[in-house]
Design a protein around this motif. Structure first.
Motif, PDB file in Angstrom:
ATOM      1  N   UNK A  61       7.872 -15.320 -30.034  1.00 18.96           N
ATOM      2  CA  UNK A  61       7.714 -16.686 -29.514  1.00 18.96           C
ATOM      3  C   UNK A  61       8.931 -17.567 -29.778  1.00 18.96           C
ATOM      4  N   UNK A  62       9.830 -17.069 -30.622  1.00 17.92           N
ATOM      5  CA  UNK A  62      10.932 -17.917 -31.098  1.00 17.92           C
ATOM      6  C   UNK A  62      12.260 -17.525 -30.457  1.00 17.92           C
ATOM      7  N   UNK A  63      13.064 -18.536 -30.153  1.00 18.71           N
ATOM      8  CA  UNK A  63      14.432 -18.292 -29.712  1.00 18.71           C
ATOM      9  C   UNK A  63      15.279 -18.041 -30.969  1.00 18.71           C
ATOM     10  N   UNK A  64      15.877 -16.862 -31.029  1.00 20.46           N
ATOM     11  CA  UNK A  64      16.578 -16.428 -32.239  1.00 20.46           C
ATOM     12  C   UNK A  64      17.697 -17.347 -32.681  1.00 20.46           C
ATOM     13  N   UNK A  65      18.387 -17.981 -31.747  1.00 17.86           N
ATOM     14  CA  UNK A  65      19.535 -18.818 -32.115  1.00 17.86           C
ATOM     15  C   UNK A  65      19.096 -20.177 -32.647  1.00 17.86           C
ATOM     16  N   UNK A  66      18.324 -20.889 -31.858  1.00 13.93           N
ATOM     17  CA  UNK A  66      17.988 -22.275 -32.214  1.00 13.93           C
ATOM     18  C   UNK A  66      16.724 -22.384 -33.067  1.00 13.93           C
ATOM     19  N   UNK A  67      15.944 -21.290 -33.127  1.00 17.26           N
ATOM     20  CA  UNK A  67      14.667 -21.260 -33.829  1.00 17.26           C
ATOM     21  C   UNK A  67      13.624 -22.186 -33.206  1.00 17.26           C
ATOM     22  N   UNK A  68      13.916 -22.657 -32.002  1.00 15.57           N
ATOM     23  CA  UNK A  68      12.887 -23.371 -31.245  1.00 15.57           C
ATOM     24  C   UNK A  68      12.021 -22.311 -30.568  1.00 15.57           C
ATOM     25  N   UNK A  69      10.920 -22.736 -29.946  1.00 18.02           N
ATOM     26  CA  UNK A  69      10.136 -21.775 -29.166  1.00 18.02           C
ATOM     27  C   UNK A  69      10.944 -21.346 -27.940  1.00 18.02           C
ATOM     28  N   UNK A  70      10.675 -20.139 -27.466  1.00 17.25           N
ATOM     29  CA  UNK A  70      11.426 -19.647 -26.310  1.00 17.25           C
ATOM     30  C   UNK A  70      10.710 -19.965 -24.989  1.00 17.25           C
ATOM     31  N   UNK A  71      11.360 -19.605 -23.916  1.00 16.71           N
ATOM     32  CA  UNK A  71      10.848 -19.941 -22.592  1.00 16.71           C
ATOM     33  C   UNK A  71       9.510 -19.248 -22.298  1.00 16.71           C
ATOM     34  N   UNK A  72       9.394 -18.005 -22.754  1.00 10.38           N
ATOM     35  CA  UNK A  72       8.170 -17.236 -22.525  1.00 10.38           C
ATOM     36  C   UNK A  72       6.958 -17.946 -23.156  1.00 10.38           C
ATOM     37  N   UNK A  73       7.149 -18.380 -24.407  1.00 11.72           N
ATOM     38  CA  UNK A  73       6.040 -19.046 -25.099  1.00 11.72           C
ATOM     39  C   UNK A  73       5.799 -20.446 -24.535  1.00 11.72           C
ATOM     40  N   UNK A 120      13.578 -23.927 -26.033  1.00 13.12           N
ATOM     41  CA  UNK A 120      14.838 -23.662 -25.327  1.00 13.12           C
ATOM     42  C   UNK A 120      14.467 -22.985 -24.014  1.00 13.12           C
ATOM     43  N   UNK A 121      14.913 -23.602 -22.934  1.00  9.17           N
ATOM     44  CA  UNK A 121      14.524 -23.108 -21.615  1.00  9.17           C
ATOM     45  C   UNK A 121      15.474 -22.010 -21.150  1.00  9.17           C
ATOM     46  N   UNK A 122      16.664 -22.037 -21.705  1.00  5.42           N
ATOM     47  CA  UNK A 122      17.680 -21.036 -21.332  1.00  5.42           C
ATOM     48  C   UNK A 122      19.043 -21.691 -21.398  1.00  5.42           C
ATOM     49  N   UNK A 123      20.067 -20.939 -21.801  1.00  4.63           N
ATOM     50  CA  UNK A 123      21.422 -21.491 -21.878  1.00  4.63           C
ATOM     51  C   UNK A 123      21.441 -22.785 -22.671  1.00  4.63           C
ATOM     52  N   UNK A 124      21.982 -23.849 -22.030  1.00  2.48           N
ATOM     53  CA  UNK A 124      22.046 -25.147 -22.717  1.00  2.48           C
ATOM     54  C   UNK A 124      20.923 -26.077 -22.243  1.00  2.48           C
TER      55      UNK A 124
END
Lengths: 237, 125
Positions: free
Chosen positions: A72-84, A149-153
């Motif tokens: 569920x987590x974006x590895x870089x920012x540690x925010x939730x990822x787009x899938x979640x 994080x939705x993707x990229x920046x």
């Protein structure tokens, strides 16, 4: 002893006990002791089996939870990822339809991020994303507010039970927090600092409207913010 | 006596029992669909090996993951070994595990408690 059956010994003990019972004859203490010893040994074995199974199950449970979290987590920012985000967004949308509630969505883009990467390199670009993500998380006020994080920046913030006014407050905080970061960006026209653009969309969802509509509207608002010169927010109207 | 060699699969361990040296190895993961079917040749080999008067045996288990049926078979094996130890044979079981794998170490300790006269050593490396 062989293992034609996994519980051969247990079955043998049962068979012997049954034989003794069926014979309806008195049997000696030695026979009883022998059966008792075998039963004791097998019981001990069963306890070990259960303990080992519990240890393994506990480990699997921990691993499964960790895996669930990581997915569920974006590895870089540690925010939730787009899938979640997608999962939570659809759930929140459905809930708002049922409760006739309002919700807002913010779509955020870091201004001139490609130039930032070109100027400072991708590693520093990652640092910028991490710093900005932390500020986004700090800017939201309610436990239900969802930053991803939705993707990229590109980032999204979902604000359940929030109207346009509340969403604008969050957008202002986002812009202020990033300004306060004072992160150098020599290729940016905004005081050579990192800035963001924010698109806001707000809706009372209904069952005849697709959830993607809100995403599209936030995206259109973001486009307008960029067209207006960036470093600002725009509300979809 | 011939060696016993079973190649590793996704759900069954590599088995190599070297009759000449007495070094018997079980290595990999063990959750066979049919645990009895998989381990019957292993138990049969051990029976045959002891019947031929084998002595001085080391049985190494390096099994990172195993299901409950497998642990039942392992205990059946330990039980068999224990029987032969009481007849004066030199047998040692070595439970090999990753030193960071607490669960594997604890499982080894559980098995160790199961045996009485059989030498059971846990080697965390």
């Amino acid at each position: 002893m062989n293992i034609r059956s996994l519980y051969l010994e247990e079955e043998a003990v049962l068979k012997r006990a049954e034989g003794l019972l069926m014979s309806q004859q008195c049997f000696s203490l030695d026979v009883y002791r022998e059966l008792y010893e075998e039963y004791r040994k097998l019981l001990k074995q069963m306890k070990t089996l259960v303990n080992v199974a519990d240890l393994t199950q506990a480990e699997l449970k921990t691993l499964s939870e960790e895996l669930g979290k990581v997915s569920r987590i974006d590895g870089l920012t540690e925010l939730y990822n787009r899938r979640y985000f997608r999962e939570i967004f659809l759930h929140t949308w459905q809930q708002a339809v049922e409760e006739k509630d309002i919700l807002s969505l913010l779509m955020i883009d870091i201004d001139y991020f490609k130039k930032y990467n070109d100027t400072y390199g991708h590693l520093q670009g990652d640092e910028c994303l991490k710093a900005v993500a932390a500020e986004f998380q700090r800017a939201v006020g309610h436990p239900e507010d969802f930053v991803a994080r939705f993707g990229g920046e590109e980032f999204v913030i979902l604000l359940p039970h929030s109207d346009a006014e509340a969403a604008i407050d969050v957008a202002k905080r986002l812009l202020q927090n990033i300004e306060n970061l004072c992160m150098e960006h020599s290729a940016s026209p905004f005081g050579q600092r990192v800035t963001i653009s924010v698109g806001i969309a707000c809706r009372c969802p209904t069952s005849d409207v697709k959830p993607n509509t809100l995403l599209d509207e936030a995206d259109q608002a973001l486009y307008k913010a960029k067209a207006a010169g960036r470093n600002c927010f725009k509300l979809y109207v | 006596m011939d060696n016993l060699k079973i190649e590793r699969t996704k759900s069954t361990p590599y088995i190599f029992f070297d009759a000449a040296s007495g070094r018997l190895r079980v290595e990999g993961e063990s959750y066979p669909e049919n645990v009895v079917k998989f381990y019957t040749p292993v138990l049969d080999w051990l029976h045959g090996y002891f019947a031929e008067g084998a002595d001085n045996i080391t049985l190494e288990f390096k099994v990172a993951y195993f299901n409950s049926s497998t642990s039942k078979v392992f205990m059946t094996i330990f039980d068999l070994l224990e029987e032969y130890v009481t007849t004066g044979r030199m047998i040692e079981v070595v439970w090999i595990c990753d030193r960071d794998n607490d669960v594997s170490i604890e499982c080894g300790e559980e098995f160790k408690e199961e045996v009485e006269q059989l030498s059971f050593r846990i080697e965390a490396c």
